[in-house]
Design a protein around this motif. Structure first.
Motif, PDB file in Angstrom:
ATOM      1  N   GLN A  67     -17.303 -12.645  36.916  1.00  0.00           N
ATOM      2  CA  GLN A  67     -18.004 -13.788  37.801  1.00  0.00           C
ATOM      3  C   GLN A  67     -19.078 -13.191  38.623  1.00  0.00           C
ATOM      4  OE1 GLN A  67     -15.953 -15.381  41.536  1.00  0.00           O
ATOM      5  NE2 GLN A  67     -15.673 -16.889  39.979  1.00  0.00           N
TER       6      GLN A  67
ATOM      7  N   VAL B 148     -12.574 -10.639  38.301  1.00  0.00           N
ATOM      8  CA  VAL B 148     -11.496 -11.541  38.863  1.00  0.00           C
ATOM      9  C   VAL B 148     -10.542 -11.932  38.054  1.00  0.00           C
ATOM     10  CG1 VAL B 148     -13.273 -12.092  41.030  1.00  0.00           C
ATOM     11  CG2 VAL B 148     -12.834 -13.506  38.974  1.00  0.00           C
ATOM     12  N   HIS B 149      -9.250 -12.332  38.467  1.00  0.00           N
ATOM     13  CA  HIS B 149      -8.238 -12.748  37.550  1.00  0.00           C
ATOM     14  C   HIS B 149      -7.822 -14.111  37.839  1.00  0.00           C
ATOM     15  CE1 HIS B 149      -4.175 -13.465  36.089  1.00  0.00           C
ATOM     16  NE2 HIS B 149      -4.608 -12.545  35.025  1.00  0.00           N
ATOM     17  N   ILE B 150      -7.866 -15.124  36.903  1.00  0.00           N
ATOM     18  CA  ILE B 150      -7.568 -16.512  36.973  1.00  0.00           C
ATOM     19  C   ILE B 150      -6.149 -16.755  36.437  1.00  0.00           C
ATOM     20  CG2 ILE B 150      -8.458 -19.011  36.872  1.00  0.00           C
ATOM     21  CD1 ILE B 150     -10.308 -17.262  38.435  1.00  0.00           C
TER      22      ILE B 150
ATOM     23  N   CYS C  22      -5.740 -17.561  41.669  1.00  0.00           N
ATOM     24  CA  CYS C  22      -6.805 -16.510  41.454  1.00  0.00           C
ATOM     25  C   CYS C  22      -6.544 -15.229  42.155  1.00  0.00           C
ATOM     26  CB  CYS C  22      -8.003 -16.890  41.493  1.00  0.00           C
ATOM     27  SG  CYS C  22      -8.465 -17.653  43.270  1.00  0.00           S
ATOM     28  N   SER C  23      -7.182 -14.115  41.853  1.00  0.00           N
ATOM     29  CA  SER C  23      -7.040 -13.110  42.753  1.00  0.00           C
ATOM     30  C   SER C  23      -8.102 -12.954  43.970  1.00  0.00           C
ATOM     31  CB  SER C  23      -7.627 -11.658  41.813  1.00  0.00           C
ATOM     32  OG  SER C  23      -8.945 -11.854  41.411  1.00  0.00           O
TER      33      SER C  23
ATOM     34  N   THR D 216     -12.489 -14.070  44.453  1.00  0.00           N
ATOM     35  CA  THR D 216     -12.740 -15.237  43.618  1.00  0.00           C
ATOM     36  C   THR D 216     -13.588 -16.172  44.211  1.00  0.00           C
ATOM     37  OG1 THR D 216     -11.014 -14.825  42.035  1.00  0.00           O
ATOM     38  CG2 THR D 216     -12.352 -16.880  41.844  1.00  0.00           C
TER      39      THR D 216
ATOM     40  N   LEU E  12     -16.812 -20.795  39.908  1.00  0.00           N
ATOM     41  CA  LEU E  12     -16.100 -21.453  38.882  1.00  0.00           C
ATOM     42  C   LEU E  12     -16.445 -22.747  38.636  1.00  0.00           C
ATOM     43  CD1 LEU E  12     -12.043 -20.807  39.594  1.00  0.00           C
ATOM     44  CD2 LEU E  12     -13.921 -19.888  37.630  1.00  0.00           C
TER      45      LEU E  12
END
Length: 294
Positions: free
Chosen positions: A112, A144-146, A165-166, A169, A174
């Motif tokens: 991102q 990042v993690h979604i 999310c992490s 983020t 997004l």
């Protein structure tokens, strides 16, 4: 005062505004927050008070959950409703199906690019200052993690999405990136943070409601971290920075909370085999000051 406050932040305040308001209200400068919310955003802000600020890094603060309102048809330079419009476009009849097809590409680990209007520093200077000066600056993408991205449609061109999310983020990114992917300009119109780790917005208080009765004790806030009660002799050793040995050390954990004989947390220690090495400690005098009535 010593503990964690769950604050319901209102729109228009920065996270630092909230910290300053709490400092004035409870009469201490030892206040810090975990996870910045933009001024436009509302919802849950986790705040540590007194010596508990030492433990912010050990609180279970992920994942974070947001309810994001995304407006299609216009994009802005800040990626949210506070910015200037940079692009406009018609709302296509197949907008919902385009979004549904694009969302899988935003799931899991993704790269991102943070918004140019952000507090991330480049050469010691926040990026938003470069943006205000009209200067271009190189932005490094972040991983990042979604975990969830679940859209619901309020009306044509207006979507409300639940996002898990992490930390780190940018929900603004997004929204913007989703619009770019489907070929329809978009920006974040509103944002509510509902969860930070296991902390919930429904348990939060307004600034006007905060007081000693709203504090979450460290022994509760640190869960599910394992907690161990020490003897008085072990407490003294830890407060002097010495590691202590355990006969039955915890398995598969990196850190544990250490309790005084009365059950209050005074330290977090790293686990190295059968040894516990103090990572942060509340000195006895700091605890005594925190326990004084306001």
């Amino acid at each position: 005062m010593l503990g964690v406050l769950l604050i319901r932040k209102e729109s228009g305040m920065t996270s630092h505004d909230v910290v300053n308001a709490i400092r004035r209200r409870i009469g201490t400068r030892r206040v810090g927050h975990a996870g910045t919310l933009d001024p436009l955003a509302t919802g849950l802000l986790v705040v540590a008070v007194g010596p508990a600020t030492r433990f912010l890094q050990f609180l279970p603060l992920e994942p974070k959950v947001y309810v994001a309102t995304v407006r299609f048809g216009t994009a802005t330079d800040t990626y949210d409703a506070e910015g200037s419009v940079t692009e406009e476009g018609a709302i296509p009849d197949d907008l919902e199906s385009r979004v549904e097809a694009a969302i899988p590409g935003f799931m899991g680990l993704i790269q991102q690019l943070p918004p140019i209007y952000s507090a991330i520093k480049v050469k010691g200077k926040p990026m938003y200052k470069y943006a205000r000066e009209g200067q271009e600056v190189h932005r490094e993408p972040r991983t990042v993690h979604i975990g969830r991205y679940e859209p619901e449609w309020i009306e044509p061109g207006l979507m409300e999405a639940t996002v898990e999310c992490s930390g780190g983020t940018y929900i603004r990114s997004l929204a913007h990136d989703l619009g770019q992917t489907i070929g329809v300009p978009a920006h974040l119109e509103g944002l509510v943070r509902t969860h930070v780790g296991r902390f919930r917005l429904e348990d939060a208080s307004s600034l006007e409601e905060i007081g000693p009765d709203k504090l979450v004790a460290l022994e509760e806030a640190l869960k599910p971290m394992p907690l161990f009660t020490l003897s008085s002799e072990q407490v003294v050793a830890v407060r002097h920075g010495r590691s202590i040995a355990m006969i039955d050390p915890p398995q598969d954990v990196r850190a544990v909370g250490l309790l005084e004989p009365d059950g209050t947390v005074f330290s977090v220690a790293r686990v190295f085999g059968n040894m516990l090495r103090p990572e942060c400690v509340i000195p006895e005098e700091a605890k005594a000051l925190a326990d004084l009535p306001e």
